[in-house]
Design a protein around this motif. Structure first.
Motif, mmCIF file in Angstrom:
data_model
loop_
_atom_site.group_PDB
_atom_site.id
_atom_site.type_symbol
_atom_site.label_atom_id
_atom_site.label_comp_id
_atom_site.label_asym_id
_atom_site.label_seq_id
_atom_site.Cartn_x
_atom_site.Cartn_y
_atom_site.Cartn_z
ATOM 1 N N GLU A 90 5.732 -9.691 18.759
ATOM 2 C CA GLU A 90 6.427 -9.355 19.998
ATOM 3 C C GLU A 90 6.118 -7.902 20.313
ATOM 4 O OE1 GLU A 90 10.881 -9.939 21.766
ATOM 5 O OE2 GLU A 90 10.713 -8.879 19.854
ATOM 6 N N GLY A 91 5.747 -7.629 21.574
ATOM 7 C CA GLY A 91 5.362 -6.274 21.948
ATOM 8 C C GLY A 91 6.255 -5.685 23.020
ATOM 9 N N PRO A 133 0.785 0.588 17.733
ATOM 10 C CA PRO A 133 1.505 0.662 16.451
ATOM 11 C C PRO A 133 2.175 -0.678 16.125
ATOM 12 C CG PRO A 133 1.944 2.609 17.760
ATOM 13 C CD PRO A 133 1.209 1.661 18.654
ATOM 14 N N LEU A 134 1.909 -1.177 14.933
ATOM 15 C CA LEU A 134 2.391 -2.490 14.507
ATOM 16 C C LEU A 134 3.348 -2.354 13.329
ATOM 17 C CD1 LEU A 134 2.180 -5.630 14.629
ATOM 18 C CD2 LEU A 134 0.247 -5.437 13.032
ATOM 19 N N THR A 135 4.479 -3.050 13.425
ATOM 20 C CA THR A 135 5.448 -3.095 12.329
ATOM 21 C C THR A 135 5.426 -4.471 11.696
ATOM 22 O OG1 THR A 135 6.893 -1.464 13.378
ATOM 23 C CG2 THR A 135 7.877 -2.864 11.697
ATOM 24 N N TRP A 141 5.041 1.003 23.839
ATOM 25 C CA TRP A 141 3.738 0.769 23.204
ATOM 26 C C TRP A 141 3.877 0.572 21.690
ATOM 27 C CZ3 TRP A 141 0.034 -1.660 24.921
ATOM 28 C CH2 TRP A 141 -1.247 -1.618 24.354
ATOM 29 N N ARG A 142 4.481 -0.561 21.360
ATOM 30 C CA ARG A 142 4.643 -0.920 19.966
ATOM 31 C C ARG A 142 4.780 -2.437 19.859
ATOM 32 N NH1 ARG A 142 10.767 1.529 19.071
ATOM 33 N NH2 ARG A 142 11.909 -0.119 20.185
ATOM 34 N N ALA A 143 4.552 -2.956 18.667
ATOM 35 C CA ALA A 143 4.644 -4.393 18.429
ATOM 36 C C ALA A 143 5.187 -4.640 17.028
ATOM 37 C CB ALA A 143 3.269 -5.054 18.594
ATOM 38 N N ARG A 144 5.797 -5.814 16.851
ATOM 39 C CA ARG A 144 6.319 -6.167 15.535
ATOM 40 C C ARG A 144 6.011 -7.631 15.244
ATOM 41 N NH1 ARG A 144 11.692 -8.579 15.504
ATOM 42 N NH2 ARG A 144 12.374 -9.004 17.642
ATOM 43 N N VAL A 145 5.775 -7.923 13.968
ATOM 44 C CA VAL A 145 5.465 -9.281 13.538
ATOM 45 C C VAL A 145 6.744 -10.114 13.523
ATOM 46 C CG1 VAL A 145 4.705 -10.679 11.592
ATOM 47 C CG2 VAL A 145 3.437 -8.612 12.210
ATOM 48 N N ASP A 152 7.109 -6.534 8.195
ATOM 49 C CA ASP A 152 8.044 -6.464 7.071
ATOM 50 C C ASP A 152 8.833 -5.155 7.081
ATOM 51 O OD1 ASP A 152 7.092 -8.960 6.145
ATOM 52 O OD2 ASP A 152 5.454 -7.975 5.071
ATOM 53 N N GLY A 153 9.178 -4.691 8.285
ATOM 54 C CA GLY A 153 9.997 -3.497 8.416
ATOM 55 C C GLY A 153 9.267 -2.182 8.274
ATOM 56 N N ARG A 154 7.951 -2.214 8.075
ATOM 57 C CA ARG A 154 7.182 -0.977 7.896
ATOM 58 C C ARG A 154 5.975 -0.932 8.812
ATOM 59 N NH1 ARG A 154 6.213 -0.389 1.502
ATOM 60 N NH2 ARG A 154 7.299 -2.337 1.108
ATOM 61 N N ARG A 155 5.556 0.265 9.124
ATOM 62 C CA ARG A 155 4.352 0.434 9.935
ATOM 63 C C ARG A 155 3.155 -0.117 9.168
ATOM 64 N NH1 ARG A 155 1.883 4.128 13.587
ATOM 65 N NH2 ARG A 155 -0.097 3.097 14.116
#
Length: 297
Positions: A193-194, A152-154, A199-203, A156-159
């Motif tokens: 960053e993960g 799951p990738l976030t 099990w998630r990551a964000r830009v 700009d604050g959204r999935r």
């Protein structure tokens, strides 16, 4: 879901600090070979550019990485690619069949987490081009994720959802949980960053590829696409998010590694070079006719 990525020619190849690093010779006597130890501090382990052997051993790899006495060797044998995990004596401990052409390899500072990136063909959306698959192995439990594209990738604050999401170039923190990687989607690349456990990551930012985390966990070095199509090495302070171009002026297409807390090393042509991580100084030849460098701490 996989993002198309056309292989460029550059993808076919893939002043230091206070600590002195010794590089093993390409040719060694049998007695020296028997003493080969991936865990010996103060050495830089490299892949010989001409022969493909990890210098000081009889193990041939297309990509290699090591930490804490554990190594990963990406090798193609009879049209099949494997991620081979080895111990400090280069003895095989695990062997995973993976699809594609070897591109990147990393081992976490503790030796527990192992990652690799390969190039693959045949994705329905890429119309015959190449895509990347990036896998992660927990070497303690044996649990392997062969392609992390479903994380799951976030953004700009959204999935974020897209059929072309594509990852490569993982680098781990010493907690075996936090990691950084490249994600590509809709013609753009991002630093993410993960969190492995959740099990998630964000830009974090755009236009940063193949990150490498510093030994103290505070800085990243990555390659950035400049006007004119040249890839240049840059550093990033994770606290301030201040970006600094490094003093290497050449086009670099490699996932750099850290020689020490102040210096990074990378493949340039057939050799390994080093440059200060703060933007000062000048590049210097570190190891001739070599690639896949790892500093053993």
């Amino acid at each position: 879901m996989r993002k198309a990525l056309i292989l460029a020619v550059t993808l076919l190849v893939l002043g230091g600090g206070a600590l002195f690093y010794a590089v093993r010779a390409a040719r060694v006597a049998p007695a020296q070979e028997a003493a080969f130890d991936l865990a010996r501090p103060g050495q830089v382990v490299v892949r010989d550019h001409a022969s493909g052997f990890v210098r000081g051993s009889r193990t041939r790899c297309e990509r290699f990485a090591t930490a804490a006495g554990t190594g990963v060797c990406l090798v193609t044998e009879v049209a099949k690619t494997y991620a081979v995990v080895v111990d400090r004596t280069m003895k095989q401990t695990r062997r995973l069949h993976i699809a594609g052409i070897p591109s990147r390899a990393r081992v976490s500072p503790t030796g527990r987490m192992i990652s690799w990136t390969v190039f693959v063909t045949g994705d329905s959306y890429n119309k015959g081009g190449f895509s990347t698959w990036t896998g992660i192995l927990d070497n303690r439990t044996g649990y392997a994720i062969t392609n992390m594209e479903e994380i799951p990738l976030t953004k700009d604050g959204r999935r974020y959802h897209s059929a072309d999401v594509n990852y490569w170039g993982v680098t781990f923190a010493d907690d075996d949980n936090r990691f950084y990687a490249t994600v590509s989607t809709r013609g753009r690349t991002y630093l993410v960053e993960g969190d492995y456990g959740r099990w998630r990551a964000r830009v974090l930012r755009e236009n940063a590829e193949c990150p490498s985390l510093s030994p103290d966990g505070r800085r990243l070095v990555f390659k950035k696409l400049m006007p004119g199509g040249q890839w240049r090495l840059h550093g990033l302070d994770l606290a301030s998010m201040k970006e600094t171009p490094l003093a290497e002026p050449a086009h670099i297409d490699d996932q750099a590694a850290w020689l020490d807390d102040r210096t990074v090393m990378y493949a340039k042509g057939p050799d390994v070079w080093a440059v200060p991580a703060d933007g000062t100084g000048a590049p210097r030849l570190l190891v001739a006719n070599a690639s896949s460098p790892t500093a053993v701490r």
